[in-house]
Motif scaffolding. Structure first.
Motif, mmCIF file in Angstrom:
data_model
loop_
_atom_site.group_PDB
_atom_site.id
_atom_site.type_symbol
_atom_site.label_atom_id
_atom_site.label_comp_id
_atom_site.label_asym_id
_atom_site.label_seq_id
_atom_site.Cartn_x
_atom_site.Cartn_y
_atom_site.Cartn_z
ATOM 1 N N UNK A 15 5.409 14.511 9.049
ATOM 2 C CA UNK A 15 4.456 13.429 9.310
ATOM 3 C C UNK A 15 3.934 12.830 8.007
ATOM 4 N N UNK A 16 3.622 13.686 7.022
ATOM 5 C CA UNK A 16 3.118 13.195 5.740
ATOM 6 C C UNK A 16 4.160 12.348 5.022
ATOM 7 N N UNK A 17 5.378 12.835 4.991
ATOM 8 C CA UNK A 17 6.446 12.087 4.326
ATOM 9 C C UNK A 17 6.724 10.762 5.004
ATOM 10 N N UNK A 18 6.795 10.787 6.339
ATOM 11 C CA UNK A 18 7.077 9.547 7.071
ATOM 12 C C UNK A 18 5.970 8.523 6.888
ATOM 13 N N UNK A 19 4.723 8.945 7.040
ATOM 14 C CA UNK A 19 3.602 8.016 6.919
ATOM 15 C C UNK A 19 3.493 7.453 5.499
ATOM 16 N N UNK A 20 3.712 8.315 4.495
ATOM 17 C CA UNK A 20 3.656 7.845 3.119
ATOM 18 C C UNK A 20 4.710 6.786 2.838
ATOM 19 N N UNK A 21 5.944 7.066 3.258
ATOM 20 C CA UNK A 21 7.022 6.107 3.044
ATOM 21 C C UNK A 21 6.807 4.833 3.855
ATOM 22 N N UNK A 22 6.467 5.004 5.130
ATOM 23 C CA UNK A 22 6.322 3.846 6.010
ATOM 24 C C UNK A 22 5.205 2.921 5.534
ATOM 25 N N UNK A 23 4.043 3.494 5.238
ATOM 26 C CA UNK A 23 2.919 2.664 4.810
ATOM 27 C C UNK A 23 3.173 2.058 3.433
ATOM 28 N N UNK A 25 5.983 1.573 1.534
ATOM 29 C CA UNK A 25 7.057 0.603 1.403
ATOM 30 C C UNK A 25 6.798 -0.651 2.228
ATOM 31 N N UNK A 26 6.179 -0.475 3.399
ATOM 32 C CA UNK A 26 5.869 -1.647 4.224
ATOM 33 C C UNK A 26 4.867 -2.559 3.531
ATOM 34 N N UNK A 27 3.816 -1.985 3.006
ATOM 35 C CA UNK A 27 2.793 -2.794 2.344
ATOM 36 C C UNK A 27 3.350 -3.469 1.094
ATOM 37 N N UNK A 28 4.156 -2.775 0.322
ATOM 38 C CA UNK A 28 4.731 -3.376 -0.882
ATOM 39 C C UNK A 28 5.680 -4.514 -0.519
ATOM 40 N N UNK A 29 6.383 -4.365 0.593
ATOM 41 C CA UNK A 29 7.267 -5.433 1.053
ATOM 42 C C UNK A 29 6.454 -6.625 1.550
ATOM 43 N N UNK A 30 5.378 -6.357 2.296
ATOM 44 C CA UNK A 30 4.520 -7.435 2.793
ATOM 45 C C UNK A 30 3.891 -8.197 1.625
ATOM 46 N N UNK A 31 3.482 -7.471 0.604
ATOM 47 C CA UNK A 31 2.904 -8.106 -0.585
ATOM 48 C C UNK A 31 3.952 -8.826 -1.426
ATOM 49 N N UNK A 32 5.232 -8.562 -1.139
ATOM 50 C CA UNK A 32 6.349 -9.116 -1.919
ATOM 51 C C UNK A 32 6.298 -8.627 -3.364
ATOM 52 N N UNK A 33 5.915 -7.370 -3.516
ATOM 53 C CA UNK A 33 5.790 -6.791 -4.852
ATOM 54 C C UNK A 33 7.127 -6.740 -5.578
ATOM 55 N N UNK A 55 -2.501 -2.608 -3.877
ATOM 56 C CA UNK A 55 -1.268 -2.258 -4.585
ATOM 57 C C UNK A 55 -1.307 -0.807 -5.050
ATOM 58 N N UNK A 56 -2.419 -0.384 -5.620
ATOM 59 C CA UNK A 56 -2.560 0.998 -6.068
ATOM 60 C C UNK A 56 -2.426 1.970 -4.901
ATOM 61 N N UNK A 57 -3.078 1.650 -3.784
ATOM 62 C CA UNK A 57 -2.999 2.512 -2.605
ATOM 63 C C UNK A 57 -1.576 2.593 -2.079
ATOM 64 N N UNK A 58 -0.897 1.454 -2.041
ATOM 65 C CA UNK A 58 0.476 1.413 -1.529
ATOM 66 C C UNK A 58 1.417 2.208 -2.421
ATOM 67 N N UNK A 59 1.251 2.084 -3.736
ATOM 68 C CA UNK A 59 2.124 2.820 -4.652
ATOM 69 C C UNK A 59 1.854 4.319 -4.581
ATOM 70 N N UNK A 210 20.113 -6.112 2.815
ATOM 71 C CA UNK A 210 20.658 -4.757 2.961
ATOM 72 C C UNK A 210 19.686 -3.696 2.435
ATOM 73 N N UNK A 211 19.128 -3.850 1.215
ATOM 74 C CA UNK A 211 18.143 -2.858 0.774
ATOM 75 C C UNK A 211 16.916 -2.791 1.682
ATOM 76 N N UNK A 212 16.517 -3.943 2.247
ATOM 77 C CA UNK A 212 15.362 -3.959 3.151
ATOM 78 C C UNK A 212 15.647 -3.144 4.407
#
Length: 234
Positions: A15-23, A25-33, A55-59, A210-212
């Motif tokens: 659960x920790x790994x999934x939530x960390x990755x999901x949140x 990477x999703x936020x960084x993609x939404x921000x177009x980082x 950004x700090x929280x997402x990273x 493809x990377x997305x």
């Protein structure tokens, strides 16, 4: 009781790994980082001033997810090869891919998390122009170098190879659902293709798509396979 405790710990890891990755990477993609590579200093500064906190929280979330993905992958590997009295090269190679990626996974995220406060300070009005220029030049160099190390090598090449190897073993061994194995093989292929630019190969219009897809599908596959694998090994 120990078995139940181990199972709960396994679920917590997944659960920790999934939530960390999901949140993350999703936020960084939404921000177009990820579009900031090679961007002008003024553009990076404006982005940081607008999105610094999130950004700090997402990273941080992505860093935790990338690290916890290692025990997730080890749990899935153990479940995939469970019951083999004479483990062969496939299991050893799968484990080697996971452990080889471990020291490379945190490099990009840790460096950028550390550097972001300095970037924010350098982007403020009145900052010394020479210091600002040097800071953002360093940022772009680290972005390119560490992105290659973390994403292309650790995730796309080593991780993609692991997905294909473990996914194909799931298909043949049926220790986990066969469909899950085929999906894992497909995701692994997408990860490997995502590293094409590292070798000077262009992906054309698919260069971002493809990377997305791999980046979104990978964490969900790890979450689903991890939950099933915990039940197999505990």
């Amino acid at each position: 009781m120990p078995r139940l405790s181990h199972r709960l710990l396994g679920y917590l890891v997944v659960a920790t790994g999934f939530l960390g990755l999901a949140y993350g990477l999703t936020m960084l993609s939404v921000l177009d980082y990820f579009s900031l590579e090679g961007a002008a200093s003024s553009e990076v500064a404006a982005f940081l001033n607008q999105n610094g906190a999130v950004l700090q929280t997402s990273m941080m979330a992505a860093l935790v997810g990338y690290l916890v993905a290692v025990p997730m992958m080890l749990i899935i590997t153990a479940a995939t090869f469970k019951g083999e009295t004479q483990p062969g090269w496939r299991r050893d190679f799968a484990l080697g891919l996971v452990w080889a990626s471990l020291p490379l996974r945190p490099l990009w995220w840790a460096a950028l998390i550390t550097l972001t406060p300095t970037l924010l300070a350098a982007s403020q009005p009145g900052a010394d122009p020479d210091a600002t220029r040097a800071t953002f030049t360093t940022y772009q160099m680290l972005y390119t170098l560490l992105n290659t190390t973390t994403e292309d090598i650790a995730v796309n090449i080593l991780g993609g190879g692991w997905f294909i190897l473990v996914g194909s073993t799931i298909v043949s061994s049926r220790r986990l659902p066969v469909l899950l194995g085929w999906i894992g093989v497909g995701i692994g292929f997408l990860y490997l293709v995502s590293s094409a630019e590292l070798f000077g190969l262009g992906l054309g219009t698919s260069g971002n798509l493809i990377p997305l897809i791999a980046g979104v599908a990978g964490p969900f596959w790890l979450g689903a396979a991890g939950i099933l694998a915990v039940r197999k090994v505990t």
